[in-house]
Design a protein around this motif. Structure first.
Motif, PDB file in Angstrom:
ATOM      1  N   GLY A  21      -3.490  -1.841  -3.875  1.00  0.00           N
ATOM      2  CA  GLY A  21      -2.858  -0.944  -4.849  1.00  0.00           C
ATOM      3  C   GLY A  21      -2.888  -1.451  -6.269  1.00  0.00           C
ATOM      4  N   ARG A 265      -3.981  -1.898   4.192  1.00  0.00           N
ATOM      5  CA  ARG A 265      -4.629  -3.194   4.391  1.00  0.00           C
ATOM      6  C   ARG A 265      -4.048  -3.797   5.668  1.00  0.00           C
ATOM      7  N   LYS A 270       2.923  -4.255   6.596  1.00  0.00           N
ATOM      8  CA  LYS A 270       2.720  -2.808   6.762  1.00  0.00           C
ATOM      9  C   LYS A 270       3.284  -2.277   8.079  1.00  0.00           C
ATOM     10  N   PHE A 342     -12.697   2.343   2.781  1.00  0.00           N
ATOM     11  CA  PHE A 342     -13.314   3.586   2.310  1.00  0.00           C
ATOM     12  C   PHE A 342     -13.029   3.802   0.820  1.00  0.00           C
ATOM     13  N   HIS A 344     -12.105   6.056  -2.583  1.00  0.00           N
ATOM     14  CA  HIS A 344     -11.156   7.148  -2.780  1.00  0.00           C
ATOM     15  C   HIS A 344     -11.806   8.517  -2.618  1.00  0.00           C
ATOM     16  N   GLU A 372      -0.608   8.909  -2.730  1.00  0.00           N
ATOM     17  CA  GLU A 372      -1.954   9.508  -2.665  1.00  0.00           C
ATOM     18  C   GLU A 372      -2.017  10.591  -1.583  1.00  0.00           C
TER      19      GLU A 372
END
Ligand SMILES: O=P(O)(O)OC[C@H]1O[C@H](O[C@H]2O[C@H](CO)[C@@H](O)[C@H](O)[C@H]2O)[C@H](O)[C@@H](O)[C@@H]1O
Ligand SMILES: O=c1ccn([C@@H]2O[C@H](COP(=O)(O)OP(=O)(O)O)[C@@H](O)[C@H]2O)c(=O)[nH]1
Length: 455
Positions: A21, A265, A270, A342, A344, A372
């Protein structure tokens, strides 16, 4: 107008693609006015000390980056930054590995960054330093005679003061923040915890106008500046992405199934193992959803030399295999687990193809993926965001389904609720989330921080 100098460990060089980020946000923040972006080159060198500089110009932005030796990278980045500070700042005292030698490496590499940067600075530059890799940088710059305005922004959480105080040498490290003119945090709660630390452990004072005063009399300011995304740009990318072949292939592969997507990630902050288990709990508690829902988890690998990250990768491979082995049918794979990164351009199309966005970190400074996901949705058929209360983003995104990631039944119920949610309610929640993101975008974040720094 003064030149903006951004300093961060991770620099996204032109055309470079990598999950994370900070780099995504800095690129968006520099887009409008340009400036200098200073940091690590991404290169490690053998048989040569750290310090070789590189310069690239791209439009109105100059990139000045420094190579690190293998040894310095290991001590400063893998070691102190990612095995001491990262777990500490994410409330994981159990994973903190404090070593005097990596702390010395961290301080030495910061001194080297400061020496190289000082040579590049012009008197009216505004310097904006980012994240936990660079906490002592301003103190070193001041020792070198740099008198410019210097701000600092912490992208990760600020934990409770009792946790901070568990780190040996915390006094020296965190007191060095007083060399900045302004220190920014992601949320009011992070700010509040830092203020408590200054009062309880540094003998300092906190004033109502945001000023902090250390015991030795040094004063600086601190505030909350929640980071955001380039909302308009993400929406445009998402609308364009749906015609991409890779996005079409994903859609075709789903048939009529609902898609729940996670994008993170591969990091223990997370909450991926808990998320996998919560998804399994959904399949156990709501058997009618068998064959009806697919969970796609994109998890590009990160910090691959750090042992805790290697262990996490093994754990997730085991869990994905276990869930699929137990619940899959010949025509349906419940969990699709992908360790690729990947762009954006594609990712936004994946977000738009999903009915549910699953963002359930155990702790996260902000989590740009949550924002996002919302920005990428089709207004006529928006997806539902399931969001951990421990992500900084939860302080602003009240209309998401807010969950406790440790409560597997609760996350499973939220997934079932998202699956069954009527379209009117989906639209209502999405409109509120999207409206806030349109206003509070990356441009407003940058402007608010820089105005406060200039004040
Ligand atoms: O540079 P890496 O070691 O590859 O890690 C990637 C970045 O991870 C962290 O990002 C944080 O910043 C985001 C933007 O503010 C925020 O949304 C997220 O919650 C944070 O985890 C890290 O703080 C960065 O320094 C890294 O570059
Ligand atoms: O395959 C991927 C996975 C993630 N990201 C980006 O990496 C960033 C992750 O930021 P976030 O704040 O969610 O977490 P961080 O990784 O910084 O802790 C977001 O902009 C994602 O779009 C990406 O570009 N490609």
């Amino acid at each position: 107008m003064s030149r903006l100098v951004i300093v961060s460990n991770r620099v996204a060089l032109p055309h470079e693609q990598r999950a994370g980020g900070l780099a995504v946000a800095m690129r968006a923040a520099l887009k409008e006015f340009g400036g200098l972006w200073f940091g690590w080159s991404g290169k490690r060198v053998r048989d040569e000390p750290s310090g070789r500089m590189h310069e690239i110009k791209d439009g109105n932005t100059t990139y000045a980056t420094m190579d690190l030796s293998y040894e310095d990278f290991d001590g400063y980045y893998n070691g102190f930054s990612n095995r001491t500070l990262w777990p500490l700042l994410h409330f994981r005292l159990d994973l903190v590995d404090y070593r005097r030698d990596t702390y010395d490496d961290y301080r030495r590499v910061n001194s080297l960054f400061a020496e190289k940067l000082a040579k590049q600075l012009r008197p009216d530059d505004v310097v904006w330093v980012h994240d936990y890799h660079m906490i002592p940088l301003a103190q070193r710059l001041r020792e070198l005679g740099v008198a410019n305005r210097i701000g600092f922004f912490l992208h990760v959480p600020m934990p409770s003061s009792d946790l901070l105080a568990a780190m040996p040498n915390h006094e020296q490290l965190f007191s060095s923040l007083a060399a900045y003119d302004l220190v920014g945090f992601q949320t009011e709660r992070d700010l509040d915890r830092f203020q408590s630390y200054v009062r309880l452990y540094r003998g300092g004072k906190v004033y109502a106008d945001g000023r902090l005063r250390m015991q030795d009399g040094r004063e600086f300011r601190a505030g909350a500046f929640p980071i955001s995304i380039d909302t308009g740009m993400i929406a445009r990318q998402a609308a364009a992405a749906v015609s991409r072949a890779s996005v079409q292939r994903l859609r075709d592969s789903l048939g009529s199934r609902v898609l729940a997507i996670g994008v993170d990630r591969l990091d223990y902050s997370k909450g991926l193992p808990d998320r996998f288990r919560a998804f399994e709990r959904l399949l156990e508690s709501y058997p009618e959803l068998h064959g009806q829902i697919t969970y796609l988890q994109l998890a590009p690998v990160s910090r691959v030399e750090v042992p805790e990250y290697q262990a996490l990768r093994r754990e997730l491979e085991g869990l994905a295999g276990h869930i699929n082995g137990r619940h899959a049918a010949p025509e349906w794979t419940p969990v699709r687990y992908v360790n690729r990164d990947f762009s954006h351009g594609v990712l936004t199309g994946f977000y738009r193809s999903a009915d549910i966005g699953l963002v359930t970190p155990l702790r996260d400074g902000m989590n740009l993926v949550a924002k996002e996901f919302v920005a990428s949705q089709d207004p006529e058929k928006p997806g539902v965001l399931v969001l951990s209360r421990f992500a900084g983003a939860a302080a602003e995104m009240h209309e998401a389904l807010i969950v406790n990631p440790y409560d597997l039944d609760g996350v499973a119920d939220a997934l079932a609720q998202a699956h069954a949610m009527p379209m009117d309610e989906r639209k209502e929640r999405w409109h509120a989330l999207h409206k806030r993101l349109q206003k509070h975008d990356i441009t407003l974040w940058r402007r608010k921080f820089l105005e406060a720094l200039a004040a």
